[in-house]
Write an enzyme that holds these catalytic residues in place. Structure first.
Site, PDB file in Angstrom:
ATOM      1  N   HIS A 150     -11.307  -5.303   8.594  1.00 18.76           N
ATOM      2  CA  HIS A 150     -11.754  -5.065   7.216  1.00 18.76           C
ATOM      3  C   HIS A 150     -13.032  -4.236   7.196  1.00 18.76           C
ATOM      4  O   HIS A 150     -13.727  -4.194   6.192  1.00 18.76           O
ATOM      5  CB  HIS A 150     -12.002  -6.389   6.482  1.00 18.76           C
ATOM      6  CG  HIS A 150     -10.754  -7.126   6.105  1.00 18.76           C
ATOM      7  ND1 HIS A 150      -9.908  -7.664   7.043  1.00 18.76           N
ATOM      8  CD2 HIS A 150     -10.209  -7.420   4.896  1.00 18.76           C
ATOM      9  CE1 HIS A 150      -8.900  -8.270   6.426  1.00 18.76           C
ATOM     10  NE2 HIS A 150      -9.051  -8.123   5.124  1.00 18.76           N
ATOM     11  N   GLU A 202       0.818  -1.218   0.000  1.00 17.64           N
ATOM     12  CA  GLU A 202       0.000   0.000   0.000  1.00 17.64           C
ATOM     13  C   GLU A 202       0.849   1.265   0.000  1.00 17.64           C
ATOM     14  O   GLU A 202       0.447   2.288  -0.566  1.00 17.64           O
ATOM     15  CB  GLU A 202      -0.951   0.002   1.207  1.00 17.64           C
ATOM     16  CG  GLU A 202      -2.104  -0.976   1.094  1.00 17.64           C
ATOM     17  CD  GLU A 202      -1.714  -2.406   1.467  1.00 17.64           C
ATOM     18  OE1 GLU A 202      -0.610  -2.615   2.004  1.00 17.64           O
ATOM     19  OE2 GLU A 202      -2.521  -3.321   1.206  1.00 17.64           O
TER      20      GLU A 202
END
Lengths: 353, 323
Positions: free
Chosen positions: B127, B58
């Site tokens: 998540h 990321e």
């Protein structure tokens, strides 16, 4: 110069006294003189910055590059128009090596309206996209993914340019180092990673921080060439970077170059330097000063005499003095700009203008 | 006009913008095969140099789009889950958001960071987060939160054409379940213009993203009781269309704010502050918030549902203001 290969997991350190090569790599006399002048502009600019800071005519966080000039100058001399670099908190040398002018740099260090960033950035954030200088950076390692992204832009469009990424030995222990280099290596992006190993990450020595002698060895993990160069030898630096840049431009991907260098000054101006001895610094100044090394090389090559070099020094000192006068005579930024340029085409709330 | 899901509408926007402008490219994890369908088919159409799959990195994604934008590109990054953006916060917050200002205005950074928030798919705490308030706190970012397929397409196109870093938040439940009419024409939806999704005179309900649907459902229940709610969807929270909100509150004199983010220091707190500052004398009751409790999102379906605002809770909050 030492090349690291996957079969060679331990590489002799290139640090210590410089053993300069006299390979001029096809550079003309005037190119060599320009390189000397660039190194000297970095040195004299920063000498003056230090004095001004100690006289309280400058403020903020200032990190000097003195002792490392051969790295930026040698590396950036291998670039072409349209190539870009990312820099670090220790970025003055990279700026000057990319051709930025001293006066707006000095003005920026003074926070003045005429500075490259109109006083909004200061020493750690000088940027000039027109010069291909994508920005000094206050966050260690952050330039690695950014220069990788510039190379990605070149790769997507087929633009024949290269990104050069400067970072320190401290950055080699950031996650950004791994993610950026791994991604760049996977796509064979046109980026060259230059680790300026100056021996210290802030106050901590690289030996304490890093369990291997040579950061260039990490190139093995990414399947890219790793090269170790003595950073005080500008000709060796130029040669290594030009090879890497040519390779990148040809679509063969990144190289990790480790420049063994030494920071003559503290981490920042005002650093009491409790982590090293005066003798260690004095030894480096005596044996690994890139200006002294290159001055001797130029004379040995018959490119310049001591008089020639002294004349350049006078010219550079004048230029630096003019930059100080420019900075000090320049106005403070207007208070009106506090809330401008947060967004492009929008006000400070993000509302479209 | 075709009825499309949010993911189909987003896909259409990406296809149109990539076809329109060679500088637009996409980058992210698994975008070739597209976990949620948003980028489906685009790799086949535009190839591996316009739809770039990355390692699970990321930081590299977030920084690469900034570097690419610095050399004239208009990248669209995808972070599969908003929680994954936490791994890349330096690049988003310290770099992309601040570069223009730090550089004295020189940098023009057209970047879209697409990501997915919200609860409702039993993905558990790592998540499932709605962190729009974190990004709204940072000067230099724009924050977009569409609640319909029509707006998703129009706002994504506006985001790609905008010259600033934009956090474009999508809702994981809405991808498939929220469907409405989406023209296949080249239209955009402007930033900073709220949508009044239902008009009413008794109370203003402001919902963010999927909570607009919850607010509308609550409004239906309330209408049966004779309470007419006005439902406002800000659509973008930076910039924020405060005028539409204040105008509504001055009419209804009551306001309830609904979002999926945690209540504490959520964007509702900012809205309450703005409303109190600009419409204090018009309020007949204290502004109310219906938000996720300050708890990590649990896995268990029953517990997860309990942690998300419901239409019943919103209706109850409104009734509390009507007394």
């Amino acid at each position: 110069m030492v090349t690291v290969s996957p079969s060679q997991h331990s590489v002799a350190s290139g640090s210590g006294a410089a053993s300069p090569s006299l390979d001029r790599h096809g550079l003309s006399d005037s190119q060599l003189i320009d390189m000397y002048r660039t190194m000297l502009r970095i040195r004299r600019f920063e000498d003056r910055v230090k004095e001004l800071f100690l006289e309280a005519r400058l403020y903020g966080s200032v990190h000097l590059y003195i002792g490392e000039e051969g790295v930026a100058t040698g590396a950036c001399s291998a670039l072409r128009a349209g190539d870009v670099i990312s820099s670090t908190h220790r970025g003055h040398g990279h700026c000057i090596a990319m051709g930025l002018e001293l006066a707006p740099m000095m003005a920026e260090l003074m926070g003045k309206a005429t500075g490259y960033n109109h006083g909004k950035g200061g020493s750690m954030h000088i940027a000039s996209l027109d010069h291909g200088m994508l920005g000094a950076n206050g966050i260690v390692g952050a330039g690695i993914p950014i220069s990788t992204g510039a190379a990605l832009g070149f790769w997507v469009t087929g633009r024949p340019n290269v990104a050069l990424c400067f970072f320190g030995d401290g950055a080699a222990n950031e996650g950004a180092f791994h993610e950026g280099i791994n991604f760049a290596a996977g796509l064979k992006l046109p980026v060259v990673f230059i680790c300026e190993n100056n021996g210290y990450a802030q106050f901590q020595s690289v030996q304490q921080d890093t369990p291997i002698p040579d950061i260039a060895t990490r190139s093995i993990s990414y399947g890219i060439p790793g090269v170790i160069v003595e950073g005080s030898d500008i000709l060796a630096m130029f040669g290594a970077v030009r090879t890497a840049v040519d390779r990148a431009r040809a679509g063969e991907g990144p190289t990790l170059i480790e420049a063994k260098t030494y920071r003559f000054e503290g981490h920042f101006l005002g650093d009491p330097e409790p982590y090293r001895t005066r003798e260690e610094v004095a030894h480096a100044r005596a044996t690994r000063d890139p200006l002294k090394v290159f001055s001797a090389q130029l004379q040995e090559l018959g490119v310049a005499t001591t008089d020639d070099l002294a004349r350049i020094d006078r010219q550079v000192r004048d230029e630096v003095e003019r930059s100080v006068e420019f900075g000090e005579a320049s106005p403070e930024p207007s208070e009106d700009i506090l809330l401008t340029d947060i967004y492009t085409g929008a006000d400070s709330h993000g509302r479209t203008l | 006009m075709a009825v499309l899901s949010v993911s189909q509408a987003l896909n259409m926007a990406l296809r149109e913008e990539m076809g329109r402008d060679d500088r637009v490219f996409m980058i992210g994890e698994d975008i070739k095969d597209s976990t949620y369908g948003v980028t489906r088919g685009l790799w086949d159409e535009f190839g591996p140099k316009r739809v770039i799959g990355t390692p699970i990195s990321e930081i590299a994604i977030a920084g690469a789009v900034l570097g690419a934008a610095s050399v004239g590109m208009r990248p669209v990054a995808e972070f599969m889950y908003m929680t994954f953006m936490m791994c890349a916060m330096d690049q988003v917050v310290n770099q992309a958001a601040k570069s223009k200002y730090m550089f004295g205005g020189k940098a023009v950074l057209p970047i879209v960071y697409r990501t997915m928030a919200g609860a409702g798919r039993a993905n558990a705490a790592q998540h499932t987060q709605s962190l729009e308030a974190w990004f709204a706190h940072v000067p230099g970012l724009k924050i977009v939160m569409p609640s319909t397929a029509y707006d998703a397409k129009g706002l994504l196109k506006t985001s790609i054409r905008d010259d600033n870093p934009v956090i474009f938040i999508e809702n994981k439940v809405q991808y498939a379940t929220t469907k409405d009419e989406v023209p296949d024409t080249d239209y955009t939806v402007p930033f900073g213009v709220a949508s009044v999704r239902r008009t009413g005179k008794d109370v203003t309900i402001i919902g963010l993203q999927r909570m607009v649907e919850i607010a509308l459902e609550a409004a239906d229940h309330l209408a049966e009781e004779g309470i007419e709610a006005e439902v406002i969807d800000p659509r973008t929270i930076v910039p924020l269309d405060l005028d539409t909100i204040i105008k509504s509150v001055k009419k209804t004199h009551r306001v309830v704010i609904v979002h999926e983010a945690h209540e504490r220091v959520g964007f509702g707190a900012e809205l309450v502050a703005q409303i109190v500052q600009h419409a204090f004398d018009y309020l007949d009751a204290p502004p109310a918030r219906v938000a996720n409790p300050n708890v990590p999102t649990p896995f268990n379906r029953i517990l997860e549902n309990l942690s998300i605002p419901s239409a019943a809770q919103v209706a109850q909050a409104v009734r509390g203001l009507m007394r």
